[in-house]
Design an enzyme around this catalytic site. Structure first.
Site, PDB file in Angstrom:
ATOM      1  N   TRP A 103       0.843  48.391  99.087  1.00 17.14           N
ATOM      2  CA  TRP A 103       0.202  47.673  97.976  1.00 17.14           C
ATOM      3  C   TRP A 103       1.045  47.794  96.719  1.00 17.14           C
ATOM      4  O   TRP A 103       1.201  46.826  95.972  1.00 17.14           O
ATOM      5  CB  TRP A 103      -1.212  48.186  97.749  1.00 17.14           C
ATOM      6  CG  TRP A 103      -2.131  47.908  98.903  1.00 17.14           C
ATOM      7  CD1 TRP A 103      -2.759  48.835  99.684  1.00 17.14           C
ATOM      8  CD2 TRP A 103      -2.524  46.630  99.427  1.00 17.14           C
ATOM      9  NE1 TRP A 103      -3.516  48.204 100.646  1.00 17.14           N
ATOM     10  CE2 TRP A 103      -3.388  46.865 100.516  1.00 17.14           C
ATOM     11  CE3 TRP A 103      -2.221  45.315  99.076  1.00 17.14           C
ATOM     12  CZ2 TRP A 103      -3.962  45.819 101.257  1.00 17.14           C
ATOM     13  CZ3 TRP A 103      -2.788  44.272  99.816  1.00 17.14           C
ATOM     14  CH2 TRP A 103      -3.648  44.538 100.891  1.00 17.14           C
ATOM     15  N   ASP A 175      -3.358  50.025  89.938  1.00 20.09           N
ATOM     16  CA  ASP A 175      -4.189  49.441  90.988  1.00 20.09           C
ATOM     17  C   ASP A 175      -5.018  50.582  91.565  1.00 20.09           C
ATOM     18  O   ASP A 175      -4.490  51.462  92.243  1.00 20.09           O
ATOM     19  CB  ASP A 175      -3.274  48.825  92.059  1.00 20.09           C
ATOM     20  CG  ASP A 175      -4.059  48.320  93.271  1.00 20.09           C
ATOM     21  OD1 ASP A 175      -5.296  48.398  93.267  1.00 20.09           O
ATOM     22  OD2 ASP A 175      -3.397  47.855  94.238  1.00 20.09           O
ATOM     23  N   LYS A 199     -13.778  48.352  98.395  1.00 12.25           N
ATOM     24  CA  LYS A 199     -13.553  49.652  99.009  1.00 12.25           C
ATOM     25  C   LYS A 199     -14.530  50.696  98.467  1.00 12.25           C
ATOM     26  O   LYS A 199     -15.290  51.269  99.215  1.00 12.25           O
ATOM     27  CB  LYS A 199     -12.112  50.104  98.809  1.00 12.25           C
ATOM     28  CG  LYS A 199     -11.219  49.450  99.868  1.00 12.25           C
ATOM     29  CD  LYS A 199      -9.970  48.883  99.364  1.00 12.25           C
ATOM     30  CE  LYS A 199      -9.296  48.022 100.433  1.00 12.25           C
ATOM     31  NZ  LYS A 199      -8.189  47.277  99.896  1.00 12.25           N
TER      32      LYS A 199
HETATM   33  C1  LIG Z   1      -7.190  46.507  99.680  1.00 10.38           C
HETATM   34  C2  LIG Z   1      -6.237  46.730  98.585  1.00 10.38           C
HETATM   35  C3  LIG Z   1      -5.683  45.661  97.845  1.00 10.38           C
HETATM   36  C4  LIG Z   1      -5.919  44.216  98.207  1.00 10.38           C
HETATM   37  O1  LIG Z   1      -7.045  43.737  97.646  1.00 10.38           O
HETATM   38  P1  LIG Z   1      -7.557  42.237  97.901  1.00 10.38           P
HETATM   39  O2  LIG Z   1      -8.856  42.320  97.172  1.00 10.38           O
HETATM   40  O3  LIG Z   1      -7.688  42.014  99.362  1.00 10.38           O
HETATM   41  O4  LIG Z   1      -6.600  41.314  97.248  1.00 10.38           O
HETATM   42  C5  LIG Z   1      -4.857  45.960  96.790  1.00 10.38           C
HETATM   43  N1  LIG Z   1      -4.550  47.230  96.477  1.00 10.38           N
HETATM   44  C6  LIG Z   1      -5.042  48.275  97.165  1.00 10.38           C
HETATM   45  C7  LIG Z   1      -4.679  49.667  96.780  1.00 10.38           C
HETATM   46  C8  LIG Z   1      -5.899  48.060  98.239  1.00 10.38           C
HETATM   47  O5  LIG Z   1      -6.387  49.106  98.932  1.00 10.38           O
END
Ligand SMILES: *Cc1c(COP(=O)(O)O)cnc(C)c1O
Length: 365
Positions: A103, A175, A199
């Site tokens: 990511w 993020d 999540k």
């Molecule tokens: C799942 C995830 C994403 C992707 O997110 P989307 O909502 O599917 O675009 C980005 N960063 C991290 C750390 C993730 O775990």
């Protein structure tokens, strides 16, 4: 609720049962409106109360100072990978990116598309299959950078920043899709935080962001409206129709989090879950082989390990399913087992898993 499984999916992921039960109770007649919250105008007083409560719960649980705005955005974590550089990198403004997993790398690659000459990758552990985080002496942050980007928890490889990098006066941009609000933390060094909700916070379709006022003031105003942080902030995340049901579920989850003692209590439970599961892995380290090599970098949200053979990995997943546990198959490129245990996973759930792991090693080790 005997037909509910124990859910270890990485995302979308388990939600706290009381938050789901509340939605069930309120589904057909939300607060006496005679309809569900999904069927109400996003400009109505009923929805507005939900929207405001969700925002204030984020602020209250995380102790967010007044110079931050809480935003609700769409397009997932992935759109943030582009929106961050679109808003913040222009002219000669540069940014540094720590590459600690897929990511983090995706965020970097998107930034490269937006501003090819203005982004720099620092401190990558890709050569080591992201089995650890870079040490502070392995990277140097440009003191003139507009921000340092990092991914707080590596959902795929199972590392987590327990102490955030010290970037001096350079604002951190993070993020936090897979661990936002897993514990209390000081948001002040962060200029911007974003997290896909699916999540640790609620259903998919919603991104929760925190942006500091000085960062907001630096954002471009010549982008299409939906891509401007300033417009979402000015309109209190109601520029267009927000994902009202996802925000409603976020409200339910956060209200539940508050009712069980807030983020300090949640952190204590998360740490206990980590001790229990890693304790089992370390006890049988020849059988349960962890991916992350540096114990200080282990994630308490996503735990990756392999068994001595692919066949045993598959048997583990299949036997666990028979025992009522789902979502344990490792990420496609990494294989093995991944246990995702976000806030909604209880200590009892992890106890059931660890008891199963004890029996599994006795039978197959
Ligand atoms: C799942 C995830 C994403 C992707 O997110 P989307 O909502 O599917 O675009 C980005 N960063 C991290 C750390 C993730 O775990």
């Amino acid at each position: 609720m005997s037909n509910r499984v124990i859910n270890f999916y990485a995302g979308p992921a388990a939600l706290p049962l009381p938050a789901l039960e509340r939605a069930q109770r309120e589904m057909l007649d939300f607060e006496g409106a005679g309809m569900s919250v999904m069927e109400i105008s996003h400009r109505s007083k009923e929805y507005d109360a939900v929207h405001e409560e969700a925002i204030s719960l984020v602020k209250e649980l995380l102790n967010v100072p007044d110079n931050f705005r809480v935003l609700f955005l769409q397009g997932g974590g992935n759109l943030q990978f582009a929106m961050v550089p679109m808003n913040l990198l222009y002219g000669d403004r540069k940014a540094d990116y720590l590459i600690t997993g897929n990511w983090a790398e995706k965020a970097y690659k998107e930034a490269k598309i937006v501003a090819p000459d203005n982004v720099r990758a620092i401190g990558s552990t890709k050569d080591e299959d992201y089995c650890r985080l870079p040490d502070p002496d392995e990277y140097q942050v440009d003191p003139k950078a507009a921000y340092l980007h990092l991914c707080s928890n590596n959902t795929i490889y199972g590392t987590q920043w327990h102490e955030f990098p010290d970037a001096g006066n350079v604002p951190l941009v993070a993020d936090m899709s897979s661990d936002f609000m897993w514990r209390p933390f000081d948001v002040r060094p962060f200029g911007l935080i974003y997290a896909g909700a699916q999540k640790n916070l609620g259903p998919s379709g919603l991104v929760v962001a925190l942006i500091r006022d000085d960062m907001l003031e630096q954002c471009r105003t010549d982008l299409p409206s939906m891509l401007q942080y300033r417009i979402h902030a000015d309109k209190n995340s109601l520029y267009n129709t927000p994902p009202t049901f996802s925000i409603y579920m976020l409200r339910n989850v956060l209200a539940h989090n508050k009712s069980i003692g807030g983020l300090a209590a949640i952190e204590a439970t998360n740490l206990a879950k980590g001790e229990l599961l890693y304790g089992c892995i370390d006890k049988y380290s020849g059988f349960y082989i962890p991916h992350v090599t540096n114990k200080a970098h282990r994630s308490v949200m996503n735990v990756d390990f392999k068994l001595p053979s692919k066949e045993l990995d598959e048997k583990f997943v299949a036997d666990a399913k028979k025992a009522g546990m789902v979502g344990l198959k490792g990420y496609r490129s990494l294989g093995g087992i991944r246990v995702s245990m976000y806030n909604a996973t209880t200590l009892d759930h992890v106890k059931v898993l660890v008891d199963f792991m004890e029996r599994f090693v006795a039978a197959n080790g």
